[in-house]
Design a protein around this motif. Structure first.
Motif, PDB file in Angstrom:
ATOM      1  N   SER A   1     108.561  27.311  27.528  1.00  0.00           N
ATOM      2  CA  SER A   1     107.575  26.339  27.019  1.00  0.00           C
ATOM      3  C   SER A   1     106.507  27.105  26.243  1.00  0.00           C
ATOM      4  CB  SER A   1     106.932  25.560  28.169  1.00  0.00           C
ATOM      5  OG  SER A   1     106.090  24.537  27.663  1.00  0.00           O
TER       6      SER A   1
ATOM      7  N   LEU B   1     102.734  27.588  24.175  1.00  0.00           N
ATOM      8  CA  LEU B   1     101.313  27.256  24.309  1.00  0.00           C
ATOM      9  C   LEU B   1     100.591  27.750  23.067  1.00  0.00           C
ATOM     10  CD1 LEU B   1      99.512  25.947  26.513  1.00  0.00           C
ATOM     11  CD2 LEU B   1      98.885  28.263  27.227  1.00  0.00           C
ATOM     12  N   HIS B   2      99.837  26.876  22.422  1.00  0.00           N
ATOM     13  CA  HIS B   2      99.126  27.248  21.191  1.00  0.00           C
ATOM     14  C   HIS B   2      97.801  27.937  21.503  1.00  0.00           C
ATOM     15  CE1 HIS B   2     101.938  25.264  18.525  1.00  0.00           C
ATOM     16  NE2 HIS B   2     101.891  24.173  19.289  1.00  0.00           N
TER      17      HIS B   2
ATOM     18  N   GLU C   1      94.883  25.840  23.112  1.00  0.00           N
ATOM     19  CA  GLU C   1      95.264  25.022  24.260  1.00  0.00           C
ATOM     20  C   GLU C   1      95.207  25.831  25.556  1.00  0.00           C
ATOM     21  OE1 GLU C   1      98.506  21.895  22.356  1.00  0.00           O
ATOM     22  OE2 GLU C   1      99.193  23.850  23.084  1.00  0.00           O
ATOM     23  N   TYR C   2      94.917  25.120  26.641  1.00  0.00           N
ATOM     24  CA  TYR C   2      95.139  25.605  27.998  1.00  0.00           C
ATOM     25  C   TYR C   2      96.388  24.907  28.530  1.00  0.00           C
ATOM     26  CZ  TYR C   2      90.261  27.206  27.977  1.00  0.00           C
ATOM     27  OH  TYR C   2      89.073  27.825  27.679  1.00  0.00           O
ATOM     28  N   GLY C   3      97.000  25.496  29.562  1.00  0.00           N
ATOM     29  CA  GLY C   3      98.184  24.865  30.117  1.00  0.00           C
ATOM     30  C   GLY C   3      98.273  25.021  31.624  1.00  0.00           C
TER      31      GLY C   3
ATOM     32  N   THR D   1      96.022  28.553  35.678  1.00  0.00           N
ATOM     33  CA  THR D   1      95.730  28.080  34.316  1.00  0.00           C
ATOM     34  C   THR D   1      96.205  29.116  33.314  1.00  0.00           C
ATOM     35  OG1 THR D   1      93.793  26.840  35.058  1.00  0.00           O
ATOM     36  CG2 THR D   1      93.926  27.361  32.709  1.00  0.00           C
TER      37      THR D   1
ATOM     38  N   SER E   1      96.075  30.539  29.670  1.00  0.00           N
ATOM     39  CA  SER E   1      95.131  30.476  28.542  1.00  0.00           C
ATOM     40  C   SER E   1      95.546  31.338  27.363  1.00  0.00           C
ATOM     41  CB  SER E   1      93.733  30.913  29.011  1.00  0.00           C
ATOM     42  OG  SER E   1      93.775  32.228  29.550  1.00  0.00           O
TER      43      SER E   1
ATOM     44  N   PHE F   1     104.465  22.475  30.302  1.00  0.00           N
ATOM     45  CA  PHE F   1     103.017  22.630  30.334  1.00  0.00           C
ATOM     46  C   PHE F   1     102.336  21.265  30.269  1.00  0.00           C
ATOM     47  CE2 PHE F   1     103.326  27.128  28.661  1.00  0.00           C
ATOM     48  CZ  PHE F   1     102.757  27.699  29.795  1.00  0.00           C
TER      49      PHE F   1
ATOM     50  N   LYS G   1      99.015  20.183  28.930  1.00  0.00           N
ATOM     51  CA  LYS G   1      98.117  20.886  28.013  1.00  0.00           C
ATOM     52  C   LYS G   1      96.755  20.203  27.916  1.00  0.00           C
ATOM     53  CE  LYS G   1     102.017  22.529  25.250  1.00  0.00           C
ATOM     54  NZ  LYS G   1     102.662  22.549  23.905  1.00  0.00           N
ATOM     55  N   TYR G   2      95.735  21.049  27.791  1.00  0.00           N
ATOM     56  CA  TYR G   2      94.359  20.596  27.577  1.00  0.00           C
ATOM     57  C   TYR G   2      93.777  21.386  26.408  1.00  0.00           C
ATOM     58  CZ  TYR G   2      94.578  18.456  32.223  1.00  0.00           C
ATOM     59  OH  TYR G   2      94.922  17.700  33.309  1.00  0.00           O
TER      60      TYR G   2
END
Length: 326
Positions: free
Chosen positions: A42, A44-45, A48-50, A64, A66, A79, A81-82
């Motif tokens: 997966s 994660l940009h 973003e947090y995941g 978390t 990061s 993820f 994502k936030y």
């Protein structure tokens, strides 16, 4: 030869079956494995947090993520994502509508407000457990209550006189509430619109205009006071310069007059001594000395005049009488 011809056994012809079965087994085994491995990753940009979410057991990891990149989480994991960037919530005519409340003195108040918040990364697990991804509506309800309550603590005039101070108080209270219960940090808050009853707004505008006129008049008064003080200072300096110049000229003339008087005194004294010496040396009487002075003066004038009187008594006074008109 036909009788001796050896026929190939059927087992040799059947030897190709295990290879095809092996290929089929390989295909049906490797392809699912590849799919499982691919689905175990997966991404994660950077912004973003995941949180690692297991879709099979419906369990969320408390770690978390990061760091951006491609992560191997396992099959059935993904993820939640936030965003790690600033998020904005607005209460404006175009977004969610303005807030309606009242001031401390009871006047109806309509506010346009926007604020920016950021998720606290180490509290994302608690955020998910408490709200299961439905936190934005809770944020809106909490912000509405806190902002309306803070607005009720201020009088209507304060929204014109100290709107920035009210915004700071709202931001502080909202941040305290978000950090304590909503696992986010409020960065800033802006009051974009303030609407009060029209009669009150007109009175406030008139009051502000009057205050501006008073302030302008006070500044003009202060400016003129500085100008007059400057002119007074210049006049005093000019007066001192004029007095100093006059005193300098007076002292110069007094010193010149004193010098001339001293020169005259010394000249007269020298002439008196000279005539005294002449009178003593020649044994002249005072009358003879006066005659000598007279003739000496006539001799000095003779160089500048063509007329010269001979035989005139020095004691005589000649006055020309005007002729009578004929």
């Amino acid at each position: 030869r036909r009788g001796c011809e050896v026929q190939r056994p059927p087992s040799v012809r059947m030897s190709t079956l295990p290879a095809s079965a092996l290929c089929a087994c390989t295909f049906f085994f490797l392809v699912p494995m590849i799919i499982l491995v691919v689905l175990s990753f997966s991404s994660l940009h950077t912004v973003e947090y995941g949180l690692d979410f297991n879709m099979i057991t419906m369990v969320v990891s408390n770690k978390t993520f990061s760091t951006a990149g491609l992560w191997f989480l396992g099959f059935g994991h993904t993820f939640i994502k936030y965003p790690r960037t600033l998020q904005t919530l607005e209460f404006t005519p175009g977004r969610r509508g303005r807030l309606h409340t009242r001031t401390a003195d009871g006047l109806p108040l309509t506010l346009g407000v926007s604020f920016q918040y950021r998720y606290i990364d180490y509290k994302l697990y608690e955020l998910y457990l408490n709200f299961k991804g439905e936190h934005e509506q809770v944020y809106l309800s909490t912000a509405t209550a806190v902002i309306a309550d803070e607005a009720c603590r201020h009088q209507a005039y304060t929204f014109f006189n100290d709107k920035q101070g009210i915004a700071l108080n709202m931001s502080k209270r909202l941040n305290d509430e978000f950090e304590t219960s909503l696992f986010a940090h409020v960065e800033a808050l802006q009051i974009t619109e303030v609407e009060l009853p029209s009669l009150f707004q007109e009175a406030i505008v008139k009051s502000i205009s009057t205050k501006q006129e008073i302030t302008r008049s006070m500044r003009y008064k202060e400016s003129m006071r500085v100008t007059f003080e400057t002119d007074l200072m210049v006049a005093r300096q000019t007066k001192e310069q004029t007095v100093a110049l006059a005193r300098g000229k007076a002292n110069s003339r007094a010193e010149a007059a004193a010098a001339n008087a001293q020169i005259t005194k010394q000249t007269v004294q020298a002439e008196m001594d000279a005539f005294f010496n002449v009178s003593a040396a020649l044994s002249l009487t005072p009358s003879d000395a006066l005659d000598y002075l007279w003739w000496d003066l006539l001799k000095d004038d003779a160089a500048d005049s063509k007329e010269f009187l001979i035989g005139v008594n020095p004691a005589a006074y000649i006055r020309a009488e005007p002729r009578a008109a004929s």
